[in-house]
Design a protein around this motif. Structure first.
Motif, short mmCIF file in Angstrom:
data_model
loop_
_atom_site.label_atom_id
_atom_site.label_comp_id
_atom_site.label_asym_id
_atom_site.label_seq_id
_atom_site.Cartn_x
_atom_site.Cartn_y
_atom_site.Cartn_z
N UNK A 3 0.83 -1.21 0.00
CA UNK A 3 0.00 0.00 0.00
C UNK A 3 0.86 1.26 0.00
N UNK A 4 0.26 2.33 -0.47
CA UNK A 4 0.71 3.67 -0.16
C UNK A 4 -0.27 4.26 0.85
N UNK A 31 -8.36 2.77 11.77
CA UNK A 31 -9.81 2.98 11.72
C UNK A 31 -10.21 3.20 10.27
N UNK A 32 -11.28 2.52 9.82
CA UNK A 32 -11.62 2.50 8.39
C UNK A 32 -12.98 3.15 8.11
N UNK A 92 -14.54 2.57 0.33
CA UNK A 92 -13.69 3.75 0.55
C UNK A 92 -12.38 3.28 1.16
N UNK A 93 -11.28 3.90 0.74
CA UNK A 93 -9.96 3.52 1.26
C UNK A 93 -9.49 4.44 2.37
N UNK A 94 -10.33 5.33 2.86
CA UNK A 94 -9.93 6.31 3.88
C UNK A 94 -9.74 5.63 5.24
N UNK A 95 -8.67 6.05 5.94
CA UNK A 95 -8.34 5.48 7.24
C UNK A 95 -7.86 6.58 8.19
N UNK A 130 -5.54 4.36 2.29
CA UNK A 130 -4.72 3.17 2.22
C UNK A 130 -4.91 2.61 0.81
N UNK A 131 -4.00 2.98 -0.08
CA UNK A 131 -4.17 2.72 -1.51
C UNK A 131 -3.30 1.54 -1.94
#
Length: 433
Positions: free
Chosen positions: A292-293, A383-384, A389-392, A430-431
């Motif tokens: 991941x990036x 936390x997701x 969605x990939x936001x954390x 989290x890509x």
């Protein structure tokens, strides 16, 4: 009895007000403990004003934030300085007595006595608001040195000269934003009870005074605690004595216990420091295959590990390096109540993300990488957002602080913030690579 010189009426009034305040405190806690005992653990009826409650909705911008809440409180009258003193008929009047240290109380949240983060200050403010007491909300400790107390003795008797406070302790938790399974394959982001929690200690305004065995004082008050230390029923207390100090078995034992506790605490600190100086054992990581990036949403910058040993993890453009320093794997992954816990292993330098131990207690300490080891400074809660969605949001397990950055700029360090970044800059993507 009253204090010497012009401050006599003020000190006398303070003693009366203190007794009244202690009575009022005992009345307000009557439902949780007997009047003669220290107030038992209680739970606040409502969260702090303006703070979300568990189950309230949150958004992806909240993933990098957290809020404190009080799980329990306990108030215990505590004597910090004490001296038993016998006053005869011919020795009344103003005297200055040297008292010795009984107990040292230090403000602390979790493992840190360095109160500087907004989370810690807000937490201690909630404690005071919950109890209706004025408590310390910054780094502070009661004195460990002996203390002189001047008093105007108007009656003969066996006195306790004292300085004391109300020591306030309890447990706290944190509210974090995370995805919640709402059933039938649907999810929503809500404020949940996060995994980070701990204990706290603070204390109220210091009070000094004098009290005799014959005086009637409120149960549960600081004066009563000092009176108890006199051990008024002992032969030493009831026998006739010349003016001056009288041995007190209870006070001597309390002092002995306090000295032992202080010695044990120092020994524990030395052991902890010695252990911290040793290099962490190298861990055999079980890493997931995905790479991941960790990106800033909608921006071309992402977390990149340091090239230099003493540097930190910084925001960099994806094309800044071809050495995989911006590539991360999740290792030793566990999940509890929907919250992921993992080590962040960097492909480029083979190290694990960590908060340096020597600055871990500081607000805005920077994130870096180090040799992977079995260390909670290298463990992070993730936390997701809802699936799709990939936001954390990212939180360090040991410090409890959220990761974020102060400004959006190439080369900006990733840092820890005790309450997270309230402007939403603690939310990342989290890509997959």
């Amino acid at each position: 009895m009253r204090h010497s010189r012009s401050s006599g009426l003020w000190r006398r009034g303070l003693t009366v007000l203190t007794a009244l305040a202690a009575s009022a405190l005992a009345a307000t806690t009557a439902t949780t403990a007997p009047a003669a005992a220290a107030p038992a653990a209680v739970k606040p009826a409502t969260p702090a004003a303006g703070q979300p409650k568990p189950g309230d909705s949150c958004t992806s911008a909240d993933l990098g934030k957290r809020y404190p809440y009080i799980k329990s409180t306990q108030v215990v009258p505590t004597i910090t300085h004490f001296k038993g003193w016998y006053v005869t008929e011919g020795s009344t009047g103003s005297q200055t007595i040297e008292t010795s240290t009984q107990t040292v109380v230090t403000v602390q949240v979790g493992l840190s006595a360095n109160i500087q983060g907004s989370f810690q200050v807000e937490l201690l403010g909630q404690v005071g608001g919950t109890l209706g007491l004025n408590v310390q909300i910054s780094s502070s400790t009661t004195s460990s040195e002996s203390k002189s107390i001047s008093w105007d003795f108007r009656r003969p008797g066996y006195y306790a000269l004292y300085e004391g406070t109300r020591k306030v302790t309890g447990q706290y938790g944190s509210l974090n934003c995370n995805r919640v399974d709402t059933g039938n394959g649907t999810y929503a982001t809500k404020w949940v009870d996060g995994p980070e929690s701990g204990s706290y200690t603070t204390y109220t305004t210091l009070e000094e005074g004098a009290v005799r065995c014959e005086d009637t004082v409120p149960a549960g008050s600081i004066m009563r605690k000092a009176q108890d230390l006199l051990d008024c029923g002992s032969p030493a207390a009831t026998a006739k004595h010349p003016a001056g100090p009288v041995p007190s078995a209870k006070a001597d034992q309390a002092k002995h216990d306090a000295d032992n506790a202080a010695t044990a605490a120092k020994a524990a600190q030395r052991m902890k420091a010695t252990q911290a100086a040793k290099p962490a054992p190298r861990a055999a990581l079980n890493c997931q295959p995905a790479v991941y990036r960790i990106d800033v949403p909608g921006k071309p910058l992402n977390w990149s590990a340091p090239l230099l040993a003493n540097d930190g993890i910084r925001l960099r453009q994806s094309n800044w390096t071809s050495a995989h320093l911006d590539n991360w794997r999740l290792c030793n992954v566990t999940e509890n109540n929907g919250v992921i816990e993992a080590s962040l292993w960097n492909w480029g330098n083979g190290g694990c993300a960590t908060v340096p131990a020597n600055i871990a207690n500081l607000e805005q300490a920077y994130l870096t990488t180090a040799t992977c080891g079995e260390d909670d400074l290298q463990r992070f809660y993730i936390y997701r957002d809802v699936p799709g969605s990939s936001k954390i949001g990212v939180q360090n397990k040991y410090t409890g602080s959220m990761m974020g950055h102060d400004r959006y700029a190439d080369g900006e360090l990733i840092r820890q913030y005790s309450s997270g970044r309230q402007d939403g800059t603690g939310t990342y993507n989290l890509t997959g690579v």
